[in-house]
Scaffold this active site. Sequence first.
Site, PDB file in Angstrom:
ATOM      1  N   THR A 121       0.913  -1.279  -0.069  1.00 46.23           N
ATOM      2  CA  THR A 121      -0.039  -0.052   0.027  1.00 46.23           C
ATOM      3  C   THR A 121       0.799   1.332   0.020  1.00 46.23           C
ATOM      4  OG1 THR A 121      -1.758  -1.070   1.249  1.00 46.23           O
ATOM      5  CG2 THR A 121      -1.870   1.333   1.169  1.00 46.23           C
ATOM      6  N   GLY A 122       2.031   1.365   0.537  1.00 43.79           N
ATOM      7  CA  GLY A 122       2.848   2.211   0.826  1.00 43.79           C
ATOM      8  C   GLY A 122       3.298   2.965  -0.473  1.00 43.79           C
ATOM      9  N   CYS A 123       3.395   2.103  -1.493  1.00 41.12           N
ATOM     10  CA  CYS A 123       3.916   2.647  -2.738  1.00 41.12           C
ATOM     11  C   CYS A 123       2.858   2.909  -3.525  1.00 41.12           C
ATOM     12  CB  CYS A 123       4.772   1.511  -3.569  1.00 41.12           C
ATOM     13  SG  CYS A 123       3.786   0.183  -4.154  1.00 41.12           S
ATOM     14  N   GLY A 124       1.750   2.945  -3.522  1.00 40.47           N
ATOM     15  CA  GLY A 124       0.630   3.534  -4.147  1.00 40.47           C
ATOM     16  C   GLY A 124       0.075   2.439  -5.075  1.00 40.47           C
ATOM     17  N   CYS A 180       0.384   0.098  -8.317  1.00 38.78           N
ATOM     18  CA  CYS A 180       2.041  -0.389  -8.767  1.00 38.78           C
ATOM     19  C   CYS A 180       1.502  -1.383  -9.764  1.00 38.78           C
ATOM     20  CB  CYS A 180       2.987  -1.095  -7.968  1.00 38.78           C
ATOM     21  SG  CYS A 180       3.225   0.152  -6.360  1.00 38.78           S
TER      22      CYS A 180
END
Length: 282
Positions: A112-115, A117
């Site tokens: 989730t942290g990288c949006g 993908c």
Amino acid sequence: MIAPVARVSRLAVTPSGATVGERAIPEETPVAIVHNGSTYAVMMATPADLEDFGYGFSLTEGVIDSLADVQSIETLEFEDEAGVLGVEVRLWLDEARAGQMVARRRQIAGPTGCGLCGVESLELAVKPARTVADGARFTATEISRAVASLPPAQVLNHQTRAVHAAAFWEPAAGLVAVREDVGRHNALDKLVGHLVREGHAAGGGVVLLTSRVSIEMVQKTAMLGASVLVAVSAPTALALRTAEKAGITLVAIARDDGFEVFTHPHRIVLDGAEKERIAHVG
């Protein structure tokens, strides 16, 4: 319960001097949407109408198709070691829907942290909106009436001047419902959840927004089944293309002195004088 509005001290500085006093500001709280014990998303939201939010978010995200997919819902407040308050909105889905939810989550490649993908996630971000039914038609005067009716009903915004609103308006009933939140998406999800819980059909009314119109706002309106979306601010180009394909009449820059119709103008009925002005400009 976490209050949606806090009162804080402040120093007001003006050309005539400085004064100490208080101001009402909106609360911003982490709200986790949890399906069958698994956290689906965490949003910063105003802690009000959170069951509406849970239903509406689950519907507009396609996690559920109807209220029948939800066996139960509850909201629980918590406080972590640092004293940060938050809320979990827990929905328990039937087994078939829960299995589909797990499969859908697996399409998101990456944490989730990288949006968003990966190719699959990009496709999800710009997925086509649901096509809406033809719905009702409205006069220009009715659109103006709808826009004018919203500011007096924005209770939280009157106190804080810092929250968005989403509302549903019908010619005979006026404002059917208003929901407010620090997040424009959240306000619309809360409105969707309320209308669906009330069994209120959306084809005969207008969705009103106090924010700009991005693709997500069009997608959520389409999931509700409303055919006319009116906003006080401007749309993005992608939102226009999405509304055109979904069959939604998108009205924006709606102010006291008029509005602009960008897609499917056949649902906006003009009187004789307005038609003459269009012909003259043409």
